[in-house]
Design a protein around this motif. Structure first.
Motif, PDB file in Angstrom:
ATOM      1  N   LEU A  45      14.560  19.568  30.479  1.00 41.12           N
ATOM      2  CA  LEU A  45      13.749  18.431  30.069  1.00 41.12           C
ATOM      3  C   LEU A  45      12.552  18.898  29.249  1.00 41.12           C
ATOM      4  CD1 LEU A  45      13.725  16.626  33.533  1.00 41.12           C
ATOM      5  CD2 LEU A  45      15.121  16.025  31.550  1.00 41.12           C
ATOM      6  N   TRP A  47       9.053  17.140  27.536  1.00 40.82           N
ATOM      7  CA  TRP A  47       8.180  16.008  27.259  1.00 40.82           C
ATOM      8  C   TRP A  47       7.901  15.964  25.759  1.00 40.82           C
ATOM      9  CZ3 TRP A  47       3.054  16.058  25.419  1.00 40.82           C
ATOM     10  CH2 TRP A  47       2.401  14.820  25.452  1.00 40.82           C
ATOM     11  N   TYR A  60       1.058  14.082  22.053  1.00 39.53           N
ATOM     12  CA  TYR A  60       2.295  14.616  21.491  1.00 39.53           C
ATOM     13  C   TYR A  60       2.502  16.079  21.855  1.00 39.53           C
ATOM     14  CZ  TYR A  60       1.978  10.493  18.511  1.00 39.53           C
ATOM     15  OH  TYR A  60       1.887   9.201  18.054  1.00 39.53           O
ATOM     16  N   TYR A 105      -3.132  10.290  35.488  1.00 40.18           N
ATOM     17  CA  TYR A 105      -2.200  11.407  35.463  1.00 40.18           C
ATOM     18  C   TYR A 105      -0.784  10.949  35.142  1.00 40.18           C
ATOM     19  CZ  TYR A 105      -6.070  14.122  37.063  1.00 40.18           C
ATOM     20  OH  TYR A 105      -7.294  14.751  37.139  1.00 40.18           O
ATOM     21  N   TYR A 106      -0.191  11.631  34.191  1.00 38.66           N
ATOM     22  CA  TYR A 106       1.098  11.241  33.642  1.00 38.66           C
ATOM     23  C   TYR A 106       2.206  11.984  34.386  1.00 38.66           C
ATOM     24  CZ  TYR A 106      -1.117   8.899  29.637  1.00 38.66           C
ATOM     25  OH  TYR A 106      -1.827   8.053  28.832  1.00 38.66           O
ATOM     26  N   TYR A 107       2.657  11.372  35.495  1.00 41.31           N
ATOM     27  CA  TYR A 107       3.790  11.931  36.228  1.00 41.31           C
ATOM     28  C   TYR A 107       4.325  10.859  37.183  1.00 41.31           C
ATOM     29  CZ  TYR A 107       1.264  13.090  40.630  1.00 41.31           C
ATOM     30  OH  TYR A 107       0.585  13.048  41.820  1.00 41.31           O
ATOM     31  N   ARG A 108       5.099  11.262  38.163  1.00 41.08           N
ATOM     32  CA  ARG A 108       5.746  10.295  39.053  1.00 41.08           C
ATOM     33  C   ARG A 108       6.596   9.332  38.230  1.00 41.08           C
ATOM     34  NH1 ARG A 108       1.674   7.567  43.280  1.00 41.08           N
ATOM     35  NH2 ARG A 108       3.679   6.732  43.976  1.00 41.08           N
ATOM     36  N   PHE A 109       7.396   9.887  37.314  1.00 40.88           N
ATOM     37  CA  PHE A 109       8.101   9.068  36.344  1.00 40.88           C
ATOM     38  C   PHE A 109       9.240   8.253  36.951  1.00 40.88           C
ATOM     39  CE2 PHE A 109       5.511  10.687  33.312  1.00 40.88           C
ATOM     40  CZ  PHE A 109       5.868  11.823  32.619  1.00 40.88           C
ATOM     41  N   TRP A 111      12.547   6.439  35.195  1.00 41.75           N
ATOM     42  CA  TRP A 111      13.260   6.794  33.973  1.00 41.75           C
ATOM     43  C   TRP A 111      14.233   5.709  33.536  1.00 41.75           C
ATOM     44  CZ3 TRP A 111      12.700  12.016  32.121  1.00 41.75           C
ATOM     45  CH2 TRP A 111      11.952  12.847  32.971  1.00 41.75           C
TER      46      TRP A 111
ATOM     47  N   SER B  31      -2.945  19.797  42.512  1.00 46.12           N
ATOM     48  CA  SER B  31      -1.721  19.272  43.149  1.00 46.12           C
ATOM     49  C   SER B  31      -0.984  18.308  42.238  1.00 46.12           C
ATOM     50  CB  SER B  31      -2.073  18.585  44.469  1.00 46.12           C
ATOM     51  OG  SER B  31      -2.553  19.512  45.403  1.00 46.12           O
ATOM     52  N   TRP B  32      -1.257  18.392  40.938  1.00 42.32           N
ATOM     53  CA  TRP B  32      -0.636  17.475  39.986  1.00 42.32           C
ATOM     54  C   TRP B  32       0.742  17.989  39.577  1.00 42.32           C
ATOM     55  CZ3 TRP B  32      -2.841  13.118  40.499  1.00 42.32           C
ATOM     56  CH2 TRP B  32      -4.212  13.050  40.737  1.00 42.32           C
ATOM     57  N   TYR B  36      11.782  16.597  40.391  1.00 38.13           N
ATOM     58  CA  TYR B  36      12.829  15.638  40.050  1.00 38.13           C
ATOM     59  C   TYR B  36      14.195  16.263  40.306  1.00 38.13           C
ATOM     60  CZ  TYR B  36       8.994  13.513  37.423  1.00 38.13           C
ATOM     61  OH  TYR B  36       7.796  12.963  37.059  1.00 38.13           O
ATOM     62  N   LEU B  46      12.839  10.900  40.709  1.00 38.60           N
ATOM     63  CA  LEU B  46      11.647  11.465  41.350  1.00 38.60           C
ATOM     64  C   LEU B  46      11.896  11.726  42.831  1.00 38.60           C
ATOM     65  CD1 LEU B  46       8.564  12.139  41.251  1.00 38.60           C
ATOM     66  CD2 LEU B  46       8.170   9.727  41.809  1.00 38.60           C
ATOM     67  N   TYR B  49       5.894  13.924  44.658  1.00 46.63           N
ATOM     68  CA  TYR B  49       4.746  13.882  43.765  1.00 46.63           C
ATOM     69  C   TYR B  49       3.515  14.386  44.514  1.00 46.63           C
ATOM     70  CZ  TYR B  49       3.525   9.570  46.224  1.00 46.63           C
ATOM     71  OH  TYR B  49       3.220   8.653  47.200  1.00 46.63           O
ATOM     72  N   ALA B  50       2.462  14.650  43.770  1.00 47.74           N
ATOM     73  CA  ALA B  50       1.245  15.241  44.360  1.00 47.74           C
ATOM     74  C   ALA B  50       1.590  16.484  45.180  1.00 47.74           C
ATOM     75  CB  ALA B  50       0.497  14.212  45.207  1.00 47.74           C
ATOM     76  N   GLN B  55       8.580  10.717  47.746  1.00 48.03           N
ATOM     77  CA  GLN B  55       8.752   9.409  47.121  1.00 48.03           C
ATOM     78  C   GLN B  55       9.509   8.483  48.079  1.00 48.03           C
ATOM     79  OE1 GLN B  55       7.574   7.863  44.682  1.00 48.03           O
ATOM     80  NE2 GLN B  55       9.035   6.342  43.945  1.00 48.03           N
ATOM     81  N   TYR B  87      13.971  19.967  38.761  1.00 49.15           N
ATOM     82  CA  TYR B  87      12.914  20.324  37.815  1.00 49.15           C
ATOM     83  C   TYR B  87      11.536  20.044  38.424  1.00 49.15           C
ATOM     84  CZ  TYR B  87      16.542  20.123  34.167  1.00 49.15           C
ATOM     85  OH  TYR B  87      17.675  20.328  33.403  1.00 49.15           O
ATOM     86  N   GLN B  89       7.398  19.478  37.299  1.00 46.93           N
ATOM     87  CA  GLN B  89       6.632  18.999  36.141  1.00 46.93           C
ATOM     88  C   GLN B  89       5.152  18.981  36.498  1.00 46.93           C
ATOM     89  OE1 GLN B  89       6.121  14.867  35.619  1.00 46.93           O
ATOM     90  NE2 GLN B  89       4.458  15.443  34.255  1.00 46.93           N
ATOM     91  N   ALA B  91       1.261  17.712  35.660  1.00 47.50           N
ATOM     92  CA  ALA B  91       0.566  16.607  35.018  1.00 47.50           C
ATOM     93  C   ALA B  91      -0.936  16.890  34.908  1.00 47.50           C
ATOM     94  CB  ALA B  91       0.792  15.315  35.803  1.00 47.50           C
ATOM     95  N   PHE B  94      -2.320  17.957  29.070  1.00 43.92           N
ATOM     96  CA  PHE B  94      -1.377  17.835  27.971  1.00 43.92           C
ATOM     97  C   PHE B  94      -1.304  19.146  27.193  1.00 43.92           C
ATOM     98  CE2 PHE B  94      -0.240  13.489  28.320  1.00 43.92           C
ATOM     99  CZ  PHE B  94      -1.349  12.815  28.799  1.00 43.92           C
ATOM    100  N   PRO B  95      -0.138  19.521  26.667  1.00 42.11           N
ATOM    101  CA  PRO B  95       1.127  18.800  26.802  1.00 42.11           C
ATOM    102  C   PRO B  95       1.702  18.930  28.205  1.00 42.11           C
ATOM    103  CG  PRO B  95       1.513  20.882  25.718  1.00 42.11           C
ATOM    104  CD  PRO B  95       0.025  20.772  25.883  1.00 42.11           C
ATOM    105  N   LEU B  96       2.269  17.838  28.700  1.00 45.30           N
ATOM    106  CA  LEU B  96       2.978  17.900  29.970  1.00 45.30           C
ATOM    107  C   LEU B  96       4.129  18.903  29.830  1.00 45.30           C
ATOM    108  CD1 LEU B  96       3.324  14.065  30.698  1.00 45.30           C
ATOM    109  CD2 LEU B  96       1.381  15.581  31.165  1.00 45.30           C
ATOM    110  N   PHE B  98       7.623  20.879  31.851  1.00 45.27           N
ATOM    111  CA  PHE B  98       8.610  20.967  32.917  1.00 45.27           C
ATOM    112  C   PHE B  98       9.018  22.420  33.117  1.00 45.27           C
ATOM    113  CE2 PHE B  98       9.867  16.544  33.654  1.00 45.27           C
ATOM    114  CZ  PHE B  98       9.412  15.910  32.510  1.00 45.27           C
TER     115      PHE B  98
END
Lengths: 121, 107
Positions: A45, A47, A60, A105-109, A111, B31-32, B36, B46, B49-50, B55, B87, B89, B91, B94-96, B98
């Motif tokens: 994957l 991003w 980006y 925060y950009y996660y916990r997606f 899809w 912890s970000w 997945y 998912l 998380y954290a 989940q 995977y 990831q 958070a 940026f950039p995020l 994986f």
């Protein structure tokens, strides 16, 4: 239930353009940041891009900066990815992904099912 | 950019085995971190998380731990439906990014 439905994937020649769309439902679209994540055939994957809930702040990956533009229309509950100057290495399944909560925060997606973009002559 | 390194890249295990996957960040992400699961031809799902929060709807045999740069995903008793690629990831910034993925295969 969150639903994300991507469309717009196609076969395009190198140097060409394409616009992907992601129709969202089942949640208050204007409250959540959104992202595009891609997966090349047989690879992991990656991003690609993210955008804040209001649309004011786009982000980006270096690999697409200057070529791709993310945007959203909160009145239509739709996320977009305008892809220009496409290269063979952009070939991938493109997923639309919603962040899990309204934090910064950009996660916990969550899809979508993905749409295939193939760049080839 | 923060690099996420997963190990192993693949693991062969039997139903009922305990499996652990590690994810190391090139710099601290607090912890970000999310985990997945992806099955062939499907979108990722998912799990955690954290770093350690399960989940909703995910079986309790999955657990996550760690903070800073070192993280672990554990599956306490592998079930047939758990054979997939996993995977991590980050958070934090940026950039995020994986991790490269860990494929859990049937022994």
């Amino acid at each position: 239930e969150v639903q994300l439905v991507e469309s717009g994937g196609d076969l395009v020649q190198p140097g060409g353009s394409l616009r992907l769309s992601c129709a969202a439902s089942g949640f208050t679209f204007s409250s959540y940041a959104m992202n595009w994540v891609r997966q090349a055939p047989g690879k992991g994957l990656e991003w690609v891009s993210g955008i804040s809930a209001s649309g004011s702040n786009p982000y980006y990956a270096d690999s697409v900066k200057g070529r791709f533009t993310i945007s959203r229309d909160n009145s239509k509950n739709t996320l977009y990815l305008q892809m220009n100057s496409l290269r063979a290495e952009d070939t991938a399944v493109y997923y639309c992904a919603k962040v899990g909560d309204s934090s910064a925060y950009y996660y916990r997606f969550d899809w979508g099912q993905g749409t295939l973009v193939t760049v080839s002559s | 950019d923060i690099q996420m390194t997963q190990s192993p890249s693949s693991v062969s295990a039997s139903v009922g085995d305990r499996v652990t996957i590690t994810c190391r960040a090139s710099q601290g992400v607090s912890s970000w971190l999310a985990w997945y699961q992806q099955k062939p031809g499907k979108a990722p799902k998912l799990l955690i998380y954290a770093a350690s929060s399960l989940q909703s709807g995910v079986p309790s045999r999955f657990s996550g731990s760690g903070s800073g740069t070192d993280f672990t995903l554990a599956i306490s008793s592998l079930q047939p439906e758990d054979f997939a690629t996993y995977y991590c990831q980050q958070a934090h910034s940026f950039p995020l990014t994986f991790g490269g993925g860990t494929k859990v295969e049937i022994k």
